[in-house]
Design a protein around this motif. Structure first.
Motif, mmCIF file in Angstrom:
data_model
loop_
_atom_site.group_PDB
_atom_site.id
_atom_site.type_symbol
_atom_site.label_atom_id
_atom_site.label_comp_id
_atom_site.label_asym_id
_atom_site.label_seq_id
_atom_site.Cartn_x
_atom_site.Cartn_y
_atom_site.Cartn_z
ATOM 1 N N ILE A 262 -6.513 9.913 5.549
ATOM 2 C CA ILE A 262 -7.390 8.380 6.221
ATOM 3 C C ILE A 262 -6.534 6.984 5.678
ATOM 4 O O ILE A 262 -6.267 6.150 6.166
ATOM 5 C CB ILE A 262 -8.769 8.257 6.457
ATOM 6 C CG1 ILE A 262 -8.989 9.886 7.192
ATOM 7 C CG2 ILE A 262 -9.659 7.596 7.284
ATOM 8 C CD1 ILE A 262 -11.062 10.364 7.216
ATOM 9 N N GLN A 263 -7.330 6.302 4.261
ATOM 10 C CA GLN A 263 -6.981 5.339 3.929
ATOM 11 C C GLN A 263 -6.766 5.793 2.615
ATOM 12 O O GLN A 263 -7.865 6.090 1.819
ATOM 13 C CB GLN A 263 -7.914 4.866 4.424
ATOM 14 C CG GLN A 263 -8.074 2.818 4.335
ATOM 15 C CD GLN A 263 -8.783 2.047 4.702
ATOM 16 O OE1 GLN A 263 -9.926 2.775 5.250
ATOM 17 N NE2 GLN A 263 -8.616 0.837 4.603
ATOM 18 N N GLY A 264 -5.982 4.490 2.138
ATOM 19 C CA GLY A 264 -5.639 4.508 0.601
ATOM 20 C C GLY A 264 -6.142 2.892 -0.525
ATOM 21 O O GLY A 264 -6.539 1.733 0.696
ATOM 22 N N PHE A 265 -7.071 2.970 -1.502
ATOM 23 C CA PHE A 265 -8.017 1.955 -1.947
ATOM 24 C C PHE A 265 -6.860 1.253 -2.833
ATOM 25 O O PHE A 265 -7.921 1.690 -4.100
ATOM 26 C CB PHE A 265 -9.332 2.410 -1.809
ATOM 27 C CG PHE A 265 -9.739 2.082 -0.614
ATOM 28 C CD1 PHE A 265 -10.017 1.155 0.212
ATOM 29 C CD2 PHE A 265 -9.124 4.044 -0.016
ATOM 30 C CE1 PHE A 265 -10.219 1.327 1.127
ATOM 31 C CE2 PHE A 265 -10.508 4.175 1.280
ATOM 32 C CZ PHE A 265 -11.070 2.318 1.681
ATOM 33 N N PRO A 266 -5.582 1.236 -3.289
ATOM 34 C CA PRO A 266 -5.125 0.975 -4.527
ATOM 35 C C PRO A 266 -5.574 -0.693 -4.735
ATOM 36 O O PRO A 266 -5.452 -1.040 -4.254
ATOM 37 C CB PRO A 266 -3.694 0.839 -4.353
ATOM 38 C CG PRO A 266 -3.549 0.369 -2.609
ATOM 39 C CD PRO A 266 -4.667 1.171 -2.207
ATOM 40 N N ALA A 267 -5.114 -0.516 -6.019
ATOM 41 C CA ALA A 267 -6.493 -1.560 -7.306
ATOM 42 C C ALA A 267 -5.240 -3.063 -7.103
ATOM 43 O O ALA A 267 -5.953 -4.373 -6.985
ATOM 44 C CB ALA A 267 -6.872 -1.346 -8.285
ATOM 45 N N MET A 268 -4.035 -2.801 -7.749
ATOM 46 C CA MET A 268 -2.556 -3.769 -8.901
ATOM 47 C C MET A 268 -2.057 -3.048 -7.919
ATOM 48 O O MET A 268 -1.599 -2.212 -7.298
ATOM 49 C CB MET A 268 -3.401 -3.857 -9.377
ATOM 50 C CG MET A 268 -4.884 -4.379 -10.011
ATOM 51 S SD MET A 268 -4.974 -4.557 -12.232
ATOM 52 C CE MET A 268 -5.489 -2.602 -12.928
ATOM 53 N N LYS A 269 -0.975 -4.426 -7.917
ATOM 54 C CA LYS A 269 0.607 -4.072 -7.671
ATOM 55 C C LYS A 269 1.264 -3.661 -9.202
ATOM 56 O O LYS A 269 0.296 -3.850 -10.137
ATOM 57 C CB LYS A 269 1.261 -5.977 -7.558
ATOM 58 C CG LYS A 269 0.891 -6.190 -6.225
ATOM 59 C CD LYS A 269 1.556 -7.308 -5.809
ATOM 60 C CE LYS A 269 1.231 -8.400 -4.803
ATOM 61 N NZ LYS A 269 2.124 -9.300 -4.159
ATOM 62 N N TYR A 270 2.209 -2.673 -8.812
ATOM 63 C CA TYR A 270 2.350 -2.152 -9.983
ATOM 64 C C TYR A 270 3.810 -3.136 -10.349
ATOM 65 O O TYR A 270 5.115 -3.158 -9.933
ATOM 66 C CB TYR A 270 3.285 -0.499 -9.018
ATOM 67 C CG TYR A 270 3.765 0.213 -10.540
ATOM 68 C CD1 TYR A 270 3.373 0.200 -12.025
ATOM 69 C CD2 TYR A 270 4.854 0.891 -10.310
ATOM 70 C CE1 TYR A 270 3.712 1.047 -12.469
ATOM 71 C CE2 TYR A 270 6.041 1.246 -11.396
ATOM 72 C CZ TYR A 270 4.908 1.133 -12.870
ATOM 73 O OH TYR A 270 5.708 2.427 -13.257
ATOM 74 N N GLN A 271 3.288 -3.840 -11.156
ATOM 75 C CA GLN A 271 4.578 -4.714 -11.875
ATOM 76 C C GLN A 271 4.302 -5.022 -13.109
ATOM 77 O O GLN A 271 3.858 -4.341 -13.971
ATOM 78 C CB GLN A 271 4.910 -5.834 -11.107
ATOM 79 C CG GLN A 271 3.489 -6.610 -10.815
ATOM 80 C CD GLN A 271 3.089 -7.653 -9.870
ATOM 81 O OE1 GLN A 271 4.335 -7.361 -8.812
ATOM 82 N NE2 GLN A 271 2.586 -9.076 -10.056
ATOM 83 N N TYR A 272 4.778 -5.629 -13.519
ATOM 84 C CA TYR A 272 5.092 -6.222 -15.204
ATOM 85 C C TYR A 272 2.977 -7.580 -15.486
ATOM 86 O O TYR A 272 3.398 -7.935 -14.900
ATOM 87 C CB TYR A 272 6.351 -6.770 -15.654
ATOM 88 C CG TYR A 272 5.911 -7.168 -17.529
ATOM 89 C CD1 TYR A 272 6.316 -6.390 -18.411
ATOM 90 C CD2 TYR A 272 5.876 -8.758 -17.871
ATOM 91 C CE1 TYR A 272 5.917 -6.584 -19.586
ATOM 92 C CE2 TYR A 272 5.049 -9.210 -19.167
ATOM 93 C CZ TYR A 272 5.674 -8.143 -20.117
ATOM 94 O OH TYR A 272 5.390 -8.428 -21.573
ATOM 95 N N PRO A 273 2.772 -6.858 -16.674
ATOM 96 C CA PRO A 273 3.082 -5.942 -17.800
ATOM 97 C C PRO A 273 1.662 -4.488 -17.308
ATOM 98 O O PRO A 273 1.810 -3.295 -17.761
ATOM 99 C CB PRO A 273 1.737 -6.718 -18.895
ATOM 100 C CG PRO A 273 0.934 -7.255 -17.836
ATOM 101 C CD PRO A 273 1.537 -8.092 -16.363
#
Length: 237
Positions: free
Chosen positions: A72-83
């Motif tokens: 139904i829906q996703g809830f990612p917290a942060m962007k996958y990047q350094y660090p």
């Protein structure tokens, strides 16, 4: 207890969960240098996967428009990047299990109220194959789900979903082959369950192939509503 905690912190001083440097602070706290580098998906975001999009009038990102998504829906917290990328690698492959507290805290900070309002019956960590579990000694998604479950007061279901095929690493495949690679990788141990709403928990969402494969297995077991949350979502999707 305070004396014991001070002793432990003296022997094993807390480190920043992003860069790994000793902070001199409480465990799980980010250092001053890393704090400004924490980056969250900014509005507007895809109504399906939760990634950042540039078109303010679009509801879905290009990837979710091209590929059928049955969760139904996703809830990612942060962007996958350094660090964060290097932090997650240490969490996953180098036994930095205590990072789970920081990651879970970020998910709650961003999406805690929404997740609690959904009426989720159980958190389901993405399983890893038993061979990888024996080699690594732990499932990073399960560690994350355990901490998150305590923060949200939602039970964690560890036994329902299993990874029955030891697939080759996803990072070596393009999006289409990732879907094929995981087509029969997951299986529900129970064929009929009482859950109506579940939240899949993982460390990184990249192409969505893993979440989609798990969702289909859960649907086949009779669970109609599947959501997901993750520490990070890929920025190059």
């Amino acid at each position: 207890m305070r004396v014991w905690n001070k002793l432990v912190n003296w022997i094993y001083p807390p480190t920043c969960p992003l860069c790994g440097d000793v902070t001199g602070r409480q465990a799980g706290q980010v250092c001053d240098e890393c704090r400004p580098m924490i980056d969250y998906p900014a509005q507007p975001v895809c109504m399906r996967c939760g990634c950042e999009i540039t078109d303010e009038e679009a509801e879905l990102c290009e990837d979710c428009t091209r590929h059928t998504r049955t969760y139904i829906q996703g809830f990612p917290a942060m962007k996958y990047q350094y660090p964060l990328d290097e932090s997650l690698a240490r969490f996953k492959y180098h036994n930095q299990r205590d990072y789970a507290a920081f990651y879970a805290g970020q998910i709650v900070k961003r999406h805690g109220l929404t997740l609690q309002s959904l009426g989720i019956d159980a958190l389901i960590p993405i399983p890893i194959h038993k061979r990888k579990l024996e080699k690594r000694g732990y499932n990073q998604a399960e560690l994350l789900a355990d901490v998150l479950g305590k923060k949200l007061d939602i039970p964690v279901e560890r036994e329902l979903l299993a990874r029955v095929v030891n697939t080759e690493p996803q990072k070596s495949l393009d999006p289409e082959h990732r879907e094929q690679n995981l087509k029969k990788a997951f299986q529900c141990i129970e064929k009929s369950v009482s859950y109506k709403k579940v939240l899949l928990v993982d460390d990184i969402y990249t192409t969505g192939a893993t979440i989609e494969a798990c969702t289909k297995s859960l649907h086949a077991a009779g669970i109609p509503d599947v959501y997901y949350t993750s520490v990070a979502i890929g920025t190059g999707r």
